[in-house]
Design an enzyme around this catalytic site. Structure first.
Site, PDB file in Angstrom:
ATOM      1  N   ASN A 165     -34.226 -56.050  10.570  1.00  0.00           N
ATOM      2  CA  ASN A 165     -33.917 -57.123  12.318  1.00  0.00           C
ATOM      3  C   ASN A 165     -34.894 -56.643  13.255  1.00  0.00           C
ATOM      4  O   ASN A 165     -34.164 -56.587  14.709  1.00  0.00           O
ATOM      5  CB  ASN A 165     -32.651 -57.719  12.644  1.00  0.00           C
ATOM      6  CG  ASN A 165     -31.725 -58.206  10.644  1.00  0.00           C
ATOM      7  OD1 ASN A 165     -30.789 -58.154  10.575  1.00  0.00           O
ATOM      8  ND2 ASN A 165     -33.326 -59.442  11.157  1.00  0.00           N
ATOM      9  N   ILE A 220     -35.723 -55.995  19.286  1.00  0.00           N
ATOM     10  CA  ILE A 220     -34.420 -57.210  17.875  1.00  0.00           C
ATOM     11  C   ILE A 220     -34.139 -58.288  18.344  1.00  0.00           C
ATOM     12  O   ILE A 220     -34.744 -58.729  18.812  1.00  0.00           O
ATOM     13  CB  ILE A 220     -32.859 -56.630  18.591  1.00  0.00           C
ATOM     14  CG1 ILE A 220     -32.691 -54.957  19.138  1.00  0.00           C
ATOM     15  CG2 ILE A 220     -31.917 -56.462  18.303  1.00  0.00           C
ATOM     16  CD1 ILE A 220     -31.723 -54.169  20.140  1.00  0.00           C
ATOM     17  N   CYS A 221     -33.809 -58.894  16.748  1.00  0.00           N
ATOM     18  CA  CYS A 221     -33.554 -59.671  16.462  1.00  0.00           C
ATOM     19  C   CYS A 221     -32.487 -60.131  16.157  1.00  0.00           C
ATOM     20  O   CYS A 221     -31.547 -60.326  15.501  1.00  0.00           O
ATOM     21  CB  CYS A 221     -34.669 -60.624  15.026  1.00  0.00           C
ATOM     22  SG  CYS A 221     -34.476 -62.502  14.995  1.00  0.00           S
ATOM     23  N   LEU A 222     -32.400 -61.056  17.180  1.00  0.00           N
ATOM     24  CA  LEU A 222     -30.552 -61.089  17.536  1.00  0.00           C
ATOM     25  C   LEU A 222     -29.777 -62.523  18.735  1.00  0.00           C
ATOM     26  O   LEU A 222     -30.397 -62.532  19.206  1.00  0.00           O
ATOM     27  CB  LEU A 222     -29.500 -59.782  18.541  1.00  0.00           C
ATOM     28  CG  LEU A 222     -27.759 -60.008  17.660  1.00  0.00           C
ATOM     29  CD1 LEU A 222     -27.343 -60.054  16.875  1.00  0.00           C
ATOM     30  CD2 LEU A 222     -27.059 -59.130  19.110  1.00  0.00           C
TER      31      LEU A 222
END
Lengths: 176, 191
Positions: free
Chosen positions: A107, A114-116
């Protein structure tokens, strides 16, 4: 006469309006930096293991955070630096968080983005630096492989031994 | 400038004053911290409480609701929340005014809107006033100005001895204007 007076009044109005906007943005700024100082205090007092953060130089709106890979995961003991940039609207809008140390993770992309979800649409004004760093720390050991930014890492994740070997290689590369 | 000062001093304050701040926080204790706003982390001012029991400053919560008008949820537990579903808290000695009635700090987009419409309507009103006055008074203004024109010239002749050729010209001009004005008024009356 009326024509002469009124544009002046009009411009006075617009000037005073602009002046009025100044303090509001300044107070907004002030409340944001006040909250960030509060967060710094709680973060230093909480003594959480494996995470730390501190303002980057004199600017309280940009911080450098550190995350140590959680125990019992392939990231155990690896130290990652992150940058946190807070907008004026913080905490109503989420800060921008990026990995400074390159991170091989499903991610995280090659630029450190960041993919959050909690940094995007699931953001809440209640979240702070501490909860963000804890979330990213737990993301390290528990990636979301359904929407990967790094396809290679996502594919390799199922093979933890090979994953750890490649991860350590990549991590050593960043050190040298 | 204030902003620069703020960002300059704040990290030093927080590091230098760490011990005193810690003491202050300990002094406040868990009991008082239970009354801190969940958004600004300070003691709640103009406090309101959500149906799910979470405490906020009204300005803080209002701004939170404004930033996401489509999905209004409690920042703590994500339960549904809205302006009408919060309860104002009145402590002893505090203001008895509903905090929601006070004007919370609005986002800038809303502030600019009334400013623009205000300026525009002012302008429109003045323009209209000016126009109606101009049309009604025009011939009379011209008429008056021709008489005024002739008058000072005669006085000027007595006082300074102006060139008679100029005087003749100006007299002729003023009479011409007078006739033009009279003709114009006549035309107006007939038409």
């Amino acid at each position: 006469m009326a024509q002469n007076i009124d544009p002046v009044n009009g411009s006075n109005n617009s000037i005073s309006m602009k002046d009025g906007d100044g303090p509001t943005s300044a107070t907004k700024h002030q409340s944001t930096s006040k909250r960030l100082q509060q967060e710094l205090l709680t973060l230093m007092m909480s003594g959480d293991k494996g995470i730390s953060a501190f303002p980057d130089g004199d600017d309280v709106f940009s911080w450098i955070g550190t995350i140590i890979g959680p125990q019992g995961t392939v990231y155990e003991g690896l130290v990652y630096k992150l940058s946190l940039t807070f907008p004026n609207g913080y905490p109503f809008t989420a800060p921008t968080v990026k990995f400074v140390t390159p991170c091989f993770h499903p991610n995280v992309d090659t630029y450190g983005n960041i993919c959050l979800d909690i940094l995007k649409d699931k953001w809440s004004a209640l979240y702070d630096v501490r909860t963000i760093l804890l979330s990213i720390q737990s993301l390290l050991g528990d990636p979301n492989n359904d929407s990967p930014l790094n396809g290679q890492a996502a594919q390799l994740w199922s093979d933890q031994v090979a994953y750890k070997k490649l991860l350590l290689e990549k991590f050593q590369d960043t050190k040298s | 400038m204030a902003v620069d000062e703020e960002s300059d001093t704040s990290p030093r304050n927080s590091t230098g004053g760490e011990n005193t701040e810690n003491k202050r926080n300990e002094g406040r204790g868990e009991e008082e911290r239970a009354f801190e706003c969940n958004i600004c982390l300070d003691t709640a001012k103009d406090a309101v409480i959500s149906m799910c029991g979470h405490l906020f400053c009204w300005p803080c919560l209002h701004q939170w609701l404004e930033t996401r008008p489509n999905r209004q949820s409690c920042p703590v537990c994500k339960a549904a929340i809205s302006r009408d579903k919060v309860i104002p808290l009145y402590g002893r000695g505090g203001s008895k005014e509903d905090p929601r009635e006070k004007l919370p700090p609005r986002p800038q987009g809303q502030r600019t809107e009334p400013e623009n419409t205000g300026a525009f309507s002012n302008f429109g009103f003045d323009g209209g006033f000016q126009m109606s006055f101009g049309i009604g008074a025009f011939p009379f203004g011209l008429f008056a100005s021709t008489f005024n024109f002739g008058d000072p010239v005669i006085r000027g002749h007595g006082a300074h001895g102006t060139n008679p050729a100029n005087l003749e010209d100006e007299r002729f001009l003023s009479q011409l204007f007078l006739w033009v004005a009279i003709l114009f008024i006549f035309w107006l009356l007939v038409a």
